[in-house]
Design a protein around this motif. Structure first.
Motif, PDB file in Angstrom:
ATOM      1  N   SER A  16      -3.162  -5.979 -18.624  1.00 53.89           N
ATOM      2  CA  SER A  16      -4.057  -6.636 -19.580  1.00 53.89           C
ATOM      3  C   SER A  16      -4.370  -8.051 -19.104  1.00 53.89           C
ATOM      4  N   PRO A  17      -5.635  -8.456 -19.148  1.00 50.39           N
ATOM      5  CA  PRO A  17      -5.990  -9.824 -18.716  1.00 50.39           C
ATOM      6  C   PRO A  17      -5.378 -10.901 -19.609  1.00 50.39           C
ATOM      7  N   HIS A  18      -4.894 -10.505 -20.792  1.00 51.60           N
ATOM      8  CA  HIS A  18      -4.272 -11.473 -21.703  1.00 51.60           C
ATOM      9  C   HIS A  18      -3.110 -12.193 -21.032  1.00 51.60           C
ATOM     10  N   TYR A  19      -2.315 -11.457 -20.262  1.00 49.53           N
ATOM     11  CA  TYR A  19      -1.130 -12.052 -19.637  1.00 49.53           C
ATOM     12  C   TYR A  19      -1.523 -13.018 -18.515  1.00 49.53           C
ATOM     13  N   ALA A  20      -2.598 -12.696 -17.795  1.00 47.60           N
ATOM     14  CA  ALA A  20      -3.082 -13.619 -16.769  1.00 47.60           C
ATOM     15  C   ALA A  20      -3.577 -14.910 -17.410  1.00 47.60           C
ATOM     16  N   TYR A  21      -4.334 -14.782 -18.497  1.00 45.17           N
ATOM     17  CA  TYR A  21      -4.837 -15.962 -19.215  1.00 45.17           C
ATOM     18  C   TYR A  21      -3.680 -16.801 -19.741  1.00 45.17           C
ATOM     19  N   ASN A  22      -2.689 -16.149 -20.319  1.00 47.16           N
ATOM     20  CA  ASN A  22      -1.544 -16.862 -20.878  1.00 47.16           C
ATOM     21  C   ASN A  22      -0.790 -17.644 -19.800  1.00 47.16           C
ATOM     22  N   LEU A  23      -0.648 -17.035 -18.612  1.00 49.90           N
ATOM     23  CA  LEU A  23       0.058 -17.714 -17.518  1.00 49.90           C
ATOM     24  C   LEU A  23      -0.699 -18.958 -17.066  1.00 49.90           C
ATOM     25  N   LEU A  24      -2.012 -18.831 -16.913  1.00 52.81           N
ATOM     26  CA  LEU A  24      -2.810 -19.928 -16.375  1.00 52.81           C
ATOM     27  C   LEU A  24      -3.002 -21.064 -17.374  1.00 52.81           C
ATOM     28  N   VAL A  25      -3.011 -20.731 -18.668  1.00 51.80           N
ATOM     29  CA  VAL A  25      -3.316 -21.736 -19.693  1.00 51.80           C
ATOM     30  C   VAL A  25      -2.067 -22.284 -20.377  1.00 51.80           C
ATOM     31  N   ASN A  26      -1.130 -21.416 -20.693  1.00 58.45           N
ATOM     32  CA  ASN A  26       0.006 -21.833 -21.525  1.00 58.45           C
ATOM     33  C   ASN A  26       1.304 -22.052 -20.760  1.00 58.45           C
ATOM     34  N   TYR A  27       1.473 -21.378 -19.631  1.00 54.31           N
ATOM     35  CA  TYR A  27       2.714 -21.540 -18.870  1.00 54.31           C
ATOM     36  C   TYR A  27       2.719 -22.911 -18.190  1.00 54.31           C
ATOM     37  N   PRO A  28       3.826 -23.642 -18.197  1.00 56.89           N
ATOM     38  CA  PRO A  28       3.874 -24.974 -17.560  1.00 56.89           C
ATOM     39  C   PRO A  28       3.468 -24.914 -16.083  1.00 56.89           C
ATOM     40  N   HIS A  29       2.450 -25.678 -15.741  1.00 60.57           N
ATOM     41  CA  HIS A  29       1.928 -25.730 -14.365  1.00 60.57           C
ATOM     42  C   HIS A  29       1.513 -24.340 -13.865  1.00 60.57           C
ATOM     43  N   GLY A  30       1.125 -23.483 -14.800  1.00 63.79           N
ATOM     44  CA  GLY A  30       0.788 -22.101 -14.442  1.00 63.79           C
ATOM     45  C   GLY A  30      -0.396 -21.977 -13.514  1.00 63.79           C
ATOM     46  N   PHE A  31      -1.367 -22.898 -13.651  1.00 60.30           N
ATOM     47  CA  PHE A  31      -2.564 -22.813 -12.806  1.00 60.30           C
ATOM     48  C   PHE A  31      -2.207 -22.850 -11.321  1.00 60.30           C
ATOM     49  N   TRP A  32      -1.211 -23.647 -10.958  1.00 58.45           N
ATOM     50  CA  TRP A  32      -0.873 -23.825  -9.550  1.00 58.45           C
ATOM     51  C   TRP A  32      -0.209 -22.594  -8.952  1.00 58.45           C
ATOM     52  N   ILE A  33       0.198 -21.653  -9.820  1.00 57.24           N
ATOM     53  CA  ILE A  33       0.763 -20.393  -9.320  1.00 57.24           C
ATOM     54  C   ILE A  33      -0.322 -19.563  -8.623  1.00 57.24           C
ATOM     55  N   LEU A  34      -1.587 -19.880  -8.896  1.00 52.23           N
ATOM     56  CA  LEU A  34      -2.684 -19.162  -8.237  1.00 52.23           C
ATOM     57  C   LEU A  34      -2.587 -19.260  -6.718  1.00 52.23           C
ATOM     58  N   GLY A  35      -1.976 -20.330  -6.213  1.00 53.75           N
ATOM     59  CA  GLY A  35      -1.796 -20.455  -4.767  1.00 53.75           C
ATOM     60  C   GLY A  35      -0.965 -19.325  -4.201  1.00 53.75           C
ATOM     61  N   ALA A  36       0.044 -18.846  -4.996  1.00 55.72           N
ATOM     62  CA  ALA A  36       0.869 -17.708  -4.583  1.00 55.72           C
ATOM     63  C   ALA A  36       0.161 -16.393  -4.871  1.00 55.72           C
ATOM     64  N   VAL A  37      -0.564 -16.323  -5.985  1.00 58.42           N
ATOM     65  CA  VAL A  37      -1.302 -15.105  -6.348  1.00 58.42           C
ATOM     66  C   VAL A  37      -2.325 -14.757  -5.271  1.00 58.42           C
ATOM     67  N   PHE A  38      -2.953 -15.775  -4.710  1.00 60.40           N
ATOM     68  CA  PHE A  38      -4.005 -15.558  -3.716  1.00 60.40           C
ATOM     69  C   PHE A  38      -3.504 -14.803  -2.491  1.00 60.40           C
ATOM     70  N   LEU A  39      -2.190 -14.874  -2.213  1.00 58.64           N
ATOM     71  CA  LEU A  39      -1.633 -14.176  -1.054  1.00 58.64           C
ATOM     72  C   LEU A  39      -1.866 -12.672  -1.130  1.00 58.64           C
ATOM     73  N   ALA A  40      -2.127 -12.153  -2.344  1.00 60.48           N
ATOM     74  CA  ALA A  40      -2.321 -10.709  -2.520  1.00 60.48           C
ATOM     75  C   ALA A  40      -3.648 -10.225  -1.962  1.00 60.48           C
ATOM     76  N   THR A  41      -4.605 -11.128  -1.720  1.00 60.83           N
ATOM     77  CA  THR A  41      -5.941 -10.695  -1.282  1.00 60.83           C
ATOM     78  C   THR A  41      -6.395 -11.360   0.006  1.00 60.83           C
ATOM     79  N   THR A  42      -5.460 -11.986   0.732  1.00 59.86           N
ATOM     80  CA  THR A  42      -5.859 -12.716   1.945  1.00 59.86           C
ATOM     81  C   THR A  42      -6.448 -11.815   3.022  1.00 59.86           C
ATOM     82  N   GLY A  43      -6.140 -10.522   3.021  1.00 58.31           N
ATOM     83  CA  GLY A  43      -6.654  -9.632   4.053  1.00 58.31           C
ATOM     84  C   GLY A  43      -8.056  -9.120   3.810  1.00 58.31           C
TER      85      GLY A  43
END
Length: 650
Positions: A195-222
């Motif tokens: 569910s996209p709800h959990y992605a939104y919650n991580l990026l908006v409500n989790y402390p410094h959650g936005f910066w986790i996108l740097g690790a998430v991006f590793l899933a699509t580098t290829g």
């Protein structure tokens, strides 16, 4: 107009699907080795973090990889070929400024290739430290040996590599799927992470959650390398195999998430979630399979780098270097200099970072730039080639820009860990920029003359037996596009000092087409059996073999009894049956008489230095040295006029 062979289209067979799995998905397919480990890091394991991270990964794979690359970008194939230069070739006429995003995209994709192989291989080999008897095994030397062997075997061709790697990748993705399902069946509630709800919650409500996108991006580098490898496997093969690959990836991420939430510890403490979901009895075999898959992870980037540089050479973005074709299959190439640069870079990376954890912190920044540049060019393709309405294209641009700019901002924080990369990227960018724009300056000052004005003199010279014959067939390579034009330096070469008498004068123009695999020619007779113009239309993926093409064309003309060449002597004798051909190649140098501005001076001086490092023109155009004569010609752009010369009266 006559045609030579254009190669074969990629077909869908069991073998082609296997090769696609072996070549295309190595990078993106081994992401489960480190993505969840990078997302969690040293953070406390919570449901918000784990489910939010997996949700971000899932929607990234859906939007970036599936929608943007598998569905949209693969549409931008240039006669079956892909990559940012193929895309540029399709849209280059729509704006001169598109050169800059093209160079930026190519630079960052090539630069990040130096870290993809070591991070993948190191992540797999580090699993050996989890085996009790191998806890102290030295990882760095093993990684260096594995990478060295991989780069050594590149010379045998990507088809052979892909055929060998394909079955291993089938085993790898099957293992991902089974290991993931093994955890999911015990904790099926993890599916709510989709569910996209959990992605939104991580990026908006989790402390410094936005910066986790740097690790998430590793899933699509290829994904970018996947597009670059289009010519090696074909669009249909990629799309069909992606369904199996994506299912395996998503289920494995979900399985790792289920394990993280129920493994009973608040921290990872150095444990890789990927190996955490592996049953103890299967740990060592899984490490061996993961290592084999990690070796293959490097293949997509390596073969994509060959394609990238080959296109750069033929589109005048890179100095001419040796390009080999290990097999007869279209798209199968090997570039020794690129292979050596990547190998040295990968070895230096593992020696510097020493572990995959340290490399994770530096990985991904360049690929975000490459993806943004591809998006810009793709929008032009959608408007001008697929004829999409501009509002629809604007919507596509806004969606992908929002995603990619977010990843870019999150990855900017990695600059401090990867500062040494900036020098390598700057070097690549300058090489492409200098080569492209210096050639523009060079061509701008090239003078063309009307060949018709000199036709009587050339005919008179050809028949003047008082002048020693230079060659039976004299061939000049010309850049003149128009039928009756020729460079003034060619006229000077024919008449200057020692005139070059020949029975037949040929002017051969190599026309680089926007299509990758074109190989066609046309012939124009300017003076009966005396002056003949040949245009050879060569695709930007084809390595020209000019002498071979020319002799084949002449042979065809003689056999077809065209231009009366069959009635003329070709220079062969009873002592030597070979026709008498002589090619003239010009080698330019920067004249000392030039007065250049700072920018033009830098570009041209750098250009001539780069030329010294590349192939000679005769080798680049496929000319035999024994049939070729090189003439040095000064490049004079602006005369030095401001000087005072005083005569000494003493």
């Amino acid at each position: 107009m006559k045609k030579m062979s254009n190669g074969l289209k990629a077909r869908v067979t069991a073998g082609s699907l296997l090769i696609a799995l072996g070549i295309i998905y190595g990078d993106i397919g081994t992401s489960p080795l480190y993505v969840l480990k990078a997302i969690v890091g040293d953070r406390t394991i919570t449901e918000d973090l784990v489910l939010g991270g997996i949700s971000c990964v899932f929607w990234t794979l859906l939007l970036q990889t599936t929608v943007k690359y598998i569905w949209l970008t693969l549409k931008a194939d240039n006669q079956g070929e892909g990559g940012i230069f193929s895309l540029y070739a399709l849209v280059q006429k729509r704006g001169k400024w598109l050169v800059i995003p093209t160079i930026l995209g190519a630079t960052t994709l090539l630069a990040d290739g130096i870290i993809t192989p070591p991070i993948s291989v190191a992540s797999a080999v580090e699993g050996l430290t989890m085996v009790k008897s191998l806890g102290e095994i030295p990882v760095v030397p093993i990684v260096i040996v594995v990478l060295s062997l991989l780069f050594y075997f590149q010379r045998f061709g990507t088809q052979k590599v892909g055929s060998a790697f394909g079955p291993i990748m089938v085993i790898w993705f099957t293992m991902l799927l089974v290991l993931g399902l093994n955890q999911i069946v015990h904790f099926p509630s993890v599916f709510k992470a989709l569910s996209p709800h959990y992605a939104y919650n991580l990026l908006v409500n989790y402390p410094h959650g936005f910066w986790i996108l740097g690790a998430v991006f590793l899933a699509t580098t290829g994904a970018e390398a996947l597009y670059s490898d289009l010519g090696h496997c074909g669009r249909k093969n990629i799309r069909i195999t992606w369904g199996f690959v994506k299912l395996s990836l998503v289920l494995n991420y979900l399985g790792q998430g289920a394990w993280l939430l129920h493994q009973g510890a608040d921290k990872l403490d150095g444990i890789n979630p990927f190996f955490g979901i592996v049953p103890p009895w299967f740990l060592l075999p899984s490490i061996l399979i993961a290592t084999a898959a990690a070796i293959i992870a490097s293949q997509a980037l390596i073969s994509g780098s060959y394609t990238l540089i080959n296109e750069a050479i033929n589109l005048n973005f890179w100095p001419r270097v040796s390009v080999r074709q290990p097999s007869d299959n279209k798209g199968q190439i090997y570039i020794p200099s690129v292979n050596n640069i990547l190998w040295i870079g990968c070895v230096l990376m593992i020696l510097y970072f020493k572990s995959s954890t340290h490399m994770e912190a530096a990985y991904g920044f360049s690929i975000t730039v490459a993806m943004m540049m591809t998006t810009i060019l793709l929008c032009y393709f959608l408007i001008y080639h697929l004829k999409w309405h501009w509002l629809l294209v604007l919507s596509v641009l806004l969606v992908f820009s929002a995603v990619e700019i977010s990843f870019f901002v999150a990855n900017v924080a990695k600059i401090k860990e990867r500062w040494m990369f900036l020098f390598f990227e700057l070097f690549i960018f300058l090489v492409m920029y200098v080569w492209f724009y210096a050639r523009k300056i060079n061509n701008k000052y090239m003078r063309f003359v009307d060949l018709g004005k000199f036709a009587p003199q050339i005919k008179e010279l050809s028949e003047d037996e008082s002048v020693p014959k230079f060659a039976t067939h004299l061939i000049y390579l010309t850049k003149a596009n128009h039928r009756h034009e020729i460079e003034d330096k060619i006229i000077k070469s024919i008449f200057a000092k020692k005139p070059k008498r020949a029975d037949v004068y040929w002017f051969v123009h190599i026309n680089r087409t926007e299509h990758p695999s074109t190989l066609e020619y046309d012939v124009t007779e300017l003076i009966d059996d005396k002056l003949i113009k040949i245009n050879i239309h060569v695709g930007f993926r084809v390595q020209p073999k000019t002498e071979l093409y020319f002799k084949k064309i002449v042979q065809d003309l003689v056999q077809n009894k065209e231009l009366n060449l069959h009635n003329r002597p070709d220079g062969s004798t009873k002592y030597n049956q070979e026709p008498d051909f002589k090619f003239i190649v010009f080698k330019k140098y920067l004249s000392v008489e030039n007065e250049l501005g700072i920018k033009d001076g830098f570009l041209l001086k750098s250009y001539f230095q780069l030329k010294k490092l590349g192939q000679s023109d005769e080798r680049a155009f496929g000319l035999d040295k024994s049939d070729t004569e090189v003439e040095k010609v000064p490049l004079l752009l602006s005369n030095c006029t401001q000087f005072h010369l005083i005569r000494n009266q003493n």
